[in-house]
Design an enzyme around this catalytic site. Structure first.
Site, PDB file in Angstrom:
ATOM      1  N   HIS A   1       0.820  -1.209  -0.086  1.00 26.29           N
ATOM      2  CA  HIS A   1       0.006  -0.049   0.069  1.00 26.29           C
ATOM      3  C   HIS A   1       0.885   1.053   0.157  1.00 26.29           C
ATOM      4  CE1 HIS A   1      -2.688   3.056   1.339  1.00 26.29           C
ATOM      5  NE2 HIS A   1      -3.691   2.223   1.490  1.00 26.29           N
TER       6      HIS A   1
ATOM      7  N   CYS B   1      -3.725   2.504  -4.428  1.00 29.76           N
ATOM      8  CA  CYS B   1      -4.554   3.448  -3.564  1.00 29.76           C
ATOM      9  C   CYS B   1      -4.571   4.617  -4.227  1.00 29.76           C
ATOM     10  CB  CYS B   1      -4.111   3.546  -2.007  1.00 29.76           C
ATOM     11  SG  CYS B   1      -5.323   4.741  -1.137  1.00 29.76           S
TER      12      CYS B   1
ATOM     13  N   HIS C   1      -7.742   0.539  -4.602  1.00 32.55           N
ATOM     14  CA  HIS C   1      -8.362   1.103  -3.481  1.00 32.55           C
ATOM     15  C   HIS C   1      -8.943   2.495  -4.595  1.00 32.55           C
ATOM     16  CE1 HIS C   1      -6.405  -0.410   0.348  1.00 32.55           C
ATOM     17  NE2 HIS C   1      -6.970  -1.349  -0.354  1.00 32.55           N
TER      18      HIS C   1
ATOM     19  N   ASP D   1     -13.113   2.960  -0.962  1.00 33.58           N
ATOM     20  CA  ASP D   1     -12.088   3.321   0.224  1.00 33.58           C
ATOM     21  C   ASP D   1     -13.032   4.187   1.102  1.00 33.58           C
ATOM     22  OD1 ASP D   1      -9.835   3.153   1.732  1.00 33.58           O
ATOM     23  OD2 ASP D   1      -8.668   4.296   0.081  1.00 33.58           O
ATOM     24  N   HIS D   2     -12.182   5.023   1.680  1.00 37.13           N
ATOM     25  CA  HIS D   2     -12.970   5.845   3.011  1.00 37.13           C
ATOM     26  C   HIS D   2     -14.024   6.518   2.287  1.00 37.13           C
ATOM     27  CE1 HIS D   2      -8.659   6.663   4.575  1.00 37.13           C
ATOM     28  NE2 HIS D   2      -8.842   5.242   4.582  1.00 37.13           N
TER      29      HIS D   2
HETATM   30  C1  DNO Z   1      -6.727   3.106   5.027  1.00 37.51           C
HETATM   31  C2  DNO Z   1      -5.853   1.953   4.644  1.00 37.51           C
HETATM   32  C3  DNO Z   1      -4.636   1.855   5.200  1.00 37.51           C
HETATM   33  C4  DNO Z   1      -4.205   0.440   4.799  1.00 37.51           C
HETATM   34  C5  DNO Z   1      -2.858   0.170   5.051  1.00 37.51           C
HETATM   35  C6  DNO Z   1      -2.272  -1.003   4.291  1.00 37.51           C
HETATM   36  O1  DNO Z   1      -7.718   3.350   5.234  1.00 37.51           O
HETATM   37  O2  DNO Z   1      -6.069   2.130   3.326  1.00 37.51           O
HETATM   38  O3  DNO Z   1      -4.744   1.893   6.525  1.00 37.51           O
HETATM   39  O4  DNO Z   1      -4.978  -0.577   5.086  1.00 37.51           O
HETATM   40  O5  DNO Z   1      -1.969   1.090   5.069  1.00 37.51           O
HETATM   41  O6  DNO Z   1      -1.248  -1.706   5.218  1.00 37.51           O
END
Ligand code: DNO
Length: 346
Positions: A198, A236, A265, A309-310
């Site tokens: 990531h 991401c 992501h 994602d978020h």
């Molecule tokens: C945030 C996530 C990160 C991710 C880690 C992977 O929401 O995308 O916390 O899980 O960095 O190790």
């Protein structure tokens, strides 16, 4: 693509039954949460997660994350024992049918925001990062805590870690990452588990700690450390996209063509003068060209895992910042829609 959704295990108030009802949902993205960083996950816990997931009609093909112990990132002599444990986790997860493991190599802190409840124009709240707010944060006071962070650190641990990182610059961190990859990637290959790093979020150094998975040049270098398809990326969009200098569509195109993106992501982020703000996933609310990203993936026949994602907090939902049900479900539906349209039109 295979649509997935993060699920924090049986304590998550967002149940598998709910996740299952999001259209096109294929697999959860989960982890064993009750084991300290660096230790081997019990086969029983892995089996239990798999059983409950599959009972609900979903798969458990993606793990996020198997965290990397700081001693590995620091390159301490004790790293070997943690690398052995890491390998064993890969083997156990592979045996349980896991196909992709997401992890990161960020020193001490995972993703960082300066405010978790910024009210937006429509009354929703979201996560933001403003440089002036960051300057006022003291990472060593032991009071800061973010949902992605390892909460087990005490004030003294943090001080010690910061001291240890004084001798680790970007070069050293790359070296330590190489050492780690050289040992784990052959195991991942044997077990047919794709490793997906990531990127650093945000993709620049914070609190004086080095960060290296930040831009195209460094990702090129990362992929060559061990040039093997099992050494790949969690791309991401929101993390790399926080830096306006990163050309996200062209990076997605390049790395998916190379077969090195195993996990996407997808979320939106809006550049503002002093940092960035998370927005709804929809293209028009942020700075990311979501349609362009999907178009590149479809063009390259990409067939990896995707997750929204978020999300923002909407409709009065409360819970883990960034990880409510409603807006992430809207995000998944938006991505499904864009995907379907792009496929039909191509
Ligand atoms: C945030 C996530 C990160 C991710 C880690 C992977 O929401 O995308 O916390 O899980 O960095 O190790």
């Amino acid at each position: 693509m295979k649509m997935t959704f993060r699920w924090y295990g049986e304590d998550d108030k967002i149940t598998l039954e709910k996740i299952r009802q999001i259209p096109n949902m294929y697999s959860v993205v989960t982890a064993v949460y009750d084991v300290p960083v660096g230790e081997v996950w019990s086969e029983e816990s892995i089996r239990r997660l798999k059983t409950v997931t599959e009972k609900s009609g979903l798969k458990m093909e993606v793990i996020e994350s198997v965290p990397v112990h700081e001693d590995i990132k620091l390159g301490l002599p004790t790293r070997d024992k943690y690398i052995e444990a890491y390998k064993e986790n890969i083997r156990r997860l592979g045996k349980a049918g896991v196909k992709c493991i997401c992890y990161n190599f960020m020193p001490v802190f995972d993703w960082t925001r300066t405010q978790l409840d910024k009210v937006s124009f429509d009354g929703s709240t979201s996560l933001v990062y403003y440089a002036d707010q960051l300057e006022k944060m003291d990472p060593l006071n032991g009071e800061l805590s973010l949902p992605g962070w390892d909460s087990s650190y005490k004030k003294e641990d943090l001080r010690k870690l910061f001291d240890q990182y004084k001798s680790v610059d970007e070069e050293k961190l790359f070296e330590n990452l190489k050492y780690f990859l050289e040992q784990i990637i052959p195991v991942a290959q044997q077990c047919d588990v794709k490793m997906a790093i990531h990127p650093d979020d945000p993709p620049w150094s914070i609190f004086g700690l080095p960060r290296i998975i930040t831009n195209e040049k460094n990702i090129d270098r990362f992929l060559k450390l061990v040039d093997n398809p099992y050494n790949g990326l969690t791309f991401c969009v929101g993390s790399l996209g926080a830096d306006p200098k990163n050309d996200i569509v062209s990076m997605v195109d390049k790395y998916s063509k190379m077969g090195r993106i195993h996990f996407m992501h997808i979320r939106n982020v809006k550049h503002v003068e002093n940092g960035f703000e998370e927005t709804a996933h929809d293209q028009k609310y942020g700075s990311m060209d979501i349609v362009g990203i999907v178009r590149a993936l479809v063009k390259n026949g990409w067939d990896g895992y995707v997750r929204p994602d978020h999300g923002r907090m909407i409709w009065g939902e409360t819970g883990k910042p960034g990880y409510g049900l409603y807006d992430r479900a809207l995000g998944a539906s938006y991505i499904n829609g864009v995907w379907e349209a792009v496929e039909l039109l191509s």
